[in-house]
Scaffold this motif. Structure first.
Motif, PDB file in Angstrom:
ATOM      1  N   LEU A   1       0.835  -1.200   0.000  1.00 33.04           N
ATOM      2  CA  LEU A   1       0.000   0.000   0.000  1.00 33.04           C
ATOM      3  C   LEU A   1       0.868   1.246   0.000  1.00 33.04           C
ATOM      4  O   LEU A   1       1.917   1.283   0.625  1.00 33.04           O
ATOM      5  CB  LEU A   1      -0.890   0.028   1.250  1.00 33.04           C
ATOM      6  CG  LEU A   1      -1.910  -1.094   1.378  1.00 33.04           C
ATOM      7  CD1 LEU A   1      -2.397  -1.199   2.806  1.00 33.04           C
ATOM      8  CD2 LEU A   1      -3.094  -0.825   0.475  1.00 33.04           C
ATOM      9  N   SER A   2       0.388   2.255  -0.677  1.00 34.96           N
ATOM     10  CA  SER A   2       1.062   3.552  -0.680  1.00 34.96           C
ATOM     11  C   SER A   2       0.014   4.646  -0.586  1.00 34.96           C
ATOM     12  O   SER A   2      -1.107   4.495  -1.087  1.00 34.96           O
ATOM     13  CB  SER A   2       1.871   3.741  -1.968  1.00 34.96           C
ATOM     14  OG  SER A   2       2.776   2.686  -2.181  1.00 34.96           O
ATOM     15  N   ASN A   3       0.396   5.745   0.031  1.00 35.01           N
ATOM     16  CA  ASN A   3      -0.510   6.888   0.114  1.00 35.01           C
ATOM     17  C   ASN A   3      -0.260   7.883  -1.009  1.00 35.01           C
ATOM     18  O   ASN A   3      -0.885   8.943  -1.052  1.00 35.01           O
ATOM     19  CB  ASN A   3      -0.360   7.591   1.467  1.00 35.01           C
ATOM     20  CG  ASN A   3      -1.660   7.592   2.246  1.00 35.01           C
ATOM     21  OD1 ASN A   3      -2.714   7.219   1.745  1.00 35.01           O
ATOM     22  ND2 ASN A   3      -1.595   8.023   3.486  1.00 35.01           N
ATOM     23  N   ASP A   4       0.694   7.553  -1.879  1.00 39.57           N
ATOM     24  CA  ASP A   4       0.938   8.371  -3.063  1.00 39.57           C
ATOM     25  C   ASP A   4       1.111   7.434  -4.251  1.00 39.57           C
ATOM     26  O   ASP A   4       0.926   6.226  -4.124  1.00 39.57           O
ATOM     27  CB  ASP A   4       2.173   9.266  -2.871  1.00 39.57           C
ATOM     28  CG  ASP A   4       3.449   8.469  -2.589  1.00 39.57           C
ATOM     29  OD1 ASP A   4       3.661   7.415  -3.232  1.00 39.57           O
ATOM     30  OD2 ASP A   4       4.220   8.881  -1.717  1.00 39.57           O
ATOM     31  N   ARG A   5       1.492   7.983  -5.394  1.00 40.57           N
ATOM     32  CA  ARG A   5       1.540   7.172  -6.618  1.00 40.57           C
ATOM     33  C   ARG A   5       2.969   6.916  -7.111  1.00 40.57           C
ATOM     34  O   ARG A   5       3.173   6.575  -8.276  1.00 40.57           O
ATOM     35  CB  ARG A   5       0.710   7.849  -7.714  1.00 40.57           C
ATOM     36  CG  ARG A   5      -0.779   7.872  -7.376  1.00 40.57           C
ATOM     37  CD  ARG A   5      -1.613   8.218  -8.603  1.00 40.57           C
ATOM     38  NE  ARG A   5      -1.357   7.346  -9.726  1.00 40.57           N
ATOM     39  CZ  ARG A   5      -1.880   6.127  -9.871  1.00 40.57           C
ATOM     40  NH1 ARG A   5      -2.698   5.622  -8.958  1.00 40.57           N
ATOM     41  NH2 ARG A   5      -1.597   5.409 -10.946  1.00 40.57           N
ATOM     42  N   THR A   6       3.939   7.056  -6.226  1.00 35.17           N
ATOM     43  CA  THR A   6       5.320   6.861  -6.657  1.00 35.17           C
ATOM     44  C   THR A   6       5.535   5.472  -7.231  1.00 35.17           C
ATOM     45  O   THR A   6       6.066   5.302  -8.340  1.00 35.17           O
ATOM     46  CB  THR A   6       6.285   7.100  -5.479  1.00 35.17           C
ATOM     47  OG1 THR A   6       6.095   8.420  -4.968  1.00 35.17           O
ATOM     48  CG2 THR A   6       7.726   6.925  -5.920  1.00 35.17           C
ATOM     49  N   ILE A   7       5.135   4.429  -6.472  1.00 31.67           N
ATOM     50  CA  ILE A   7       5.321   3.054  -6.936  1.00 31.67           C
ATOM     51  C   ILE A   7       4.400   2.749  -8.106  1.00 31.67           C
ATOM     52  O   ILE A   7       4.809   2.158  -9.111  1.00 31.67           O
ATOM     53  CB  ILE A   7       5.098   2.065  -5.778  1.00 31.67           C
ATOM     54  CG1 ILE A   7       6.171   2.254  -4.714  1.00 31.67           C
ATOM     55  CG2 ILE A   7       5.089   0.627  -6.285  1.00 31.67           C
ATOM     56  CD1 ILE A   7       5.928   1.457  -3.449  1.00 31.67           C
ATOM     57  N   ALA A   8       3.125   3.167  -8.011  1.00 32.46           N
ATOM     58  CA  ALA A   8       2.164   2.893  -9.079  1.00 32.46           C
ATOM     59  C   ALA A   8       2.619   3.491 -10.399  1.00 32.46           C
ATOM     60  O   ALA A   8       2.602   2.817 -11.444  1.00 32.46           O
ATOM     61  CB  ALA A   8       0.792   3.447  -8.690  1.00 32.46           C
ATOM     62  N   ASP A   9       3.049   4.745 -10.386  1.00 40.56           N
ATOM     63  CA  ASP A   9       3.480   5.387 -11.631  1.00 40.56           C
ATOM     64  C   ASP A   9       4.768   4.757 -12.149  1.00 40.56           C
ATOM     65  O   ASP A   9       4.965   4.634 -13.370  1.00 40.56           O
ATOM     66  CB  ASP A   9       3.673   6.887 -11.412  1.00 40.56           C
ATOM     67  CG  ASP A   9       2.349   7.613 -11.193  1.00 40.56           C
ATOM     68  OD1 ASP A   9       1.296   7.032 -11.532  1.00 40.56           O
ATOM     69  OD2 ASP A   9       2.366   8.748 -10.688  1.00 40.56           O
ATOM     70  N   GLY A  10       5.650   4.336 -11.229  1.00 40.36           N
ATOM     71  CA  GLY A  10       6.859   3.641 -11.661  1.00 40.36           C
ATOM     72  C   GLY A  10       6.533   2.330 -12.356  1.00 40.36           C
ATOM     73  O   GLY A  10       7.148   1.976 -13.363  1.00 40.36           O
TER      74      GLY A  10
END
Length: 500
Positions: free
Chosen positions: A483-492
């Motif tokens: 889980l992430s509270n931002d999109r750093t991993i998702a966008d990567g």
């Protein structure tokens, strides 16, 4: 039967009998350890700063020692790295376990002469508990593989520094070294993909009986073997009977791993951390991992719901409740004091104390006030997969989409499937429905039309491996946050799709 398997059984019986002395009287063991730690720490720089010599009770200890994270501990660590002695614990650490922090960069966690048995004996005892219960010790006579970080160590201020798994590799008992793989020369290779090919070269023709590692990297090992041979793992390694794992929840990986193996094998779950070996699976028949209450650690727990409050209540082991999420705080004979390791656990038994690892205290989604935690997303995914039994998941992560180009915000589930569901839309609905049942705040946001139901993004094969490689975190003990509270991993991850 070989000499190892024969001798392991009386040793296993002895270890389990000694274990019963504390596992049914854990509060007494914990109180003893608090007093030993206070005695050991009072003459250190930390002890003088916090007046440990004056502390007699748990209440006084909590007044003297605040809960801290690595940033609070860092000045003391830097004193040691600059040559200081008697800083956090008498003398100097034997090692620093190097680990990656999300906010602190590289963290250096001390391991002392007094604390190393916690790491080494606990791993041994997990196997011995299994042997004592099942009678299966034959695997000790075959080949064993530990997929781990490099055992090559650096040095600073006369202290060896390396990854925990690499440090532990130097303490594998002599009687197991002759059947341990891979070789030292292979294990020190930095590049994970090169190292993996060499590991396969060394193991593919060997009678492998025990395989240990973090599930996604074990799966990668299995995948590469199947690519070479075209055979299920059971045909490549017919003696394979025990799988040891830790670090992540096994359930999302179970179906794919079992399919790769082609037969059922026993598994042993462990809960090691750089800060200390916390728990292991002591039985094949009961849920949860046995908390190691007599292994150099005095535990405290903070209710996860209370953790970020101004003055959270710290609980001793005998004060915890079943079924409630707690952040883990440890005090140990490596000089960690009031140290929050960042994990959350839930107790499923108090006689003895057994727990489940439920996530990370800072890994949650609350972009809209929902506070969805790792345990909930893993449970929602598992239950949806039970309704779509053809589905096999390689890896997944979840991130908020706060400002979509159109429509309401939503949670985006980025999943790499080994075998996708026949009906992806129905699968997504089932995950979303289960999540609303597990988290009332998420349910309120969905029914109140603040969020739209989750959206599922099907990532191409190898997406997570490419992403982890791009971050320099492929293989070893590295894990993808759920889980992430931002999109750093998702966008990567989404950027990796353009490279396919």
């Amino acid at each position: 039967m070989g000499i190892r398997s024969v001798l392991s059984k009386p040793l296993a019986k002895w270890v389990v009998e000694r274990q019963r002395d504390w596992m049914y009287r854990p509060a007494e063991a914990q109180q003893r350890w608090l007093q030993r730690l206070l005695t050991g720490g009072r003459s250190t720089a930390f002890g003088r700063d916090h007046r440990l010599a004056e502390v007699q009770t748990v209440a006084e200890f909590r007044q003297a020692v605040p809960v801290r994270d690595y940033e609070d501990l860092k000045p003391y660590v830097e004193q040691i790295l600059n040559g200081g002695s008697d800083v956090l614990w008498p003398g100097k650490p034997l090692y620093f376990a190097k680990t990656s922090g999300t906010t602190s960069g590289t963290k250096y966690i001390p391991i002392t002469r007094e604390s190393i048995p916690n790491h080494i004996n606990s791993a041994r005892d997990a196997l011995l508990n299994y042997i004592n219960e099942t009678g299966n010790s034959a695997f000790l006579d075959k080949k064993l593989i530990f997929l781990s970080g490099s055992p090559e160590l650096d040095q600073k201020a006369g202290i060896n520094i390396g990854r925990l798994s690499g440090i532990a590799n130097h303490h594998v008992p002599a009687y197991l070294r002759t059947n341990q793989l891979p070789s030292y020369e292979t294990n020190i290779i930095d590049d994970w993909e090169t190292k993996l090919e060499r590991i396969i070269d060394e193991t593919i023709s060997q009678p492998m009986s025990l395989i240990s590692g973090i599930p996604p990297w074990v799966q990668m090992y299995f995948d590469r073997i199947q690519e070479r041979t075209g055979k299920p793992i059971k045909d490549v390694f017919p003696d394979f009977s025990v799988f040891v794992y830790g670090g992540v929840n096994f359930e999302p990986y179970r179906a794919k791993l079992v399919d790769s193996i082609g037969k059922r094998v026993d598994s042993i779950e462990t809960y090691p951390a750089s800060e200390g070996f916390i728990a292991f699976q002591d039985t094949q028949t009961e849920e949860g991992l046995l908390l190691l209450a007599d292994s150099g650690i005095f535990f405290e727990f903070i209710a996860a719901d209370d953790y970020f409050s101004e003055n959270p209540r710290r609980l001793t082991l005998d004060e915890v409740e079943l079924g409630k999420n707690y952040a883990v705080v440890i005090n140990n004979n490596a000089g960690l004091w009031g140290y929050s390791i960042g994990d959350t656990v839930k107790f499923v038994s108090r006689d003895p104390y057994r727990l489940l690892v439920t996530g990370r205290i800072k890994h949650f989604i609350s972009a809209f006030g929902e506070h969805v935690i790792g345990e909930e997303v893993e449970r929602a995914l598992k239950d949806a997969m039970s309704k779509h039994p053809e589905t096999e998941v390689v890896e997944f992560t979840v991130a908020p989409m706060v400002s979509p180009k159109e429509g309401l915000p939503y949670h985006e589930w980025l999943i790499e499937f080994a075998t996708p569901p026949h009906d992806p839309a129905a699968f997504a609905r089932d995950v979303d429905t289960r999540l609303t049942e597990l988290n009332v705040y998420y349910d309120d946001l969905i029914t109140g039309a603040i969020l739209q139901p989750l959206r599922l993004t099907n990532l191409p094969r190898g997406a997570f491996q490419r992403y982890m490689k791009s971050q320099g975190k492929l293989g070893g003990q590295n894990k993808v946050p759920r889980l992430s509270n931002d999109r750093t991993i998702a966008d990567g991850l989404l950027r990796t799709m353009s490279t396919v």
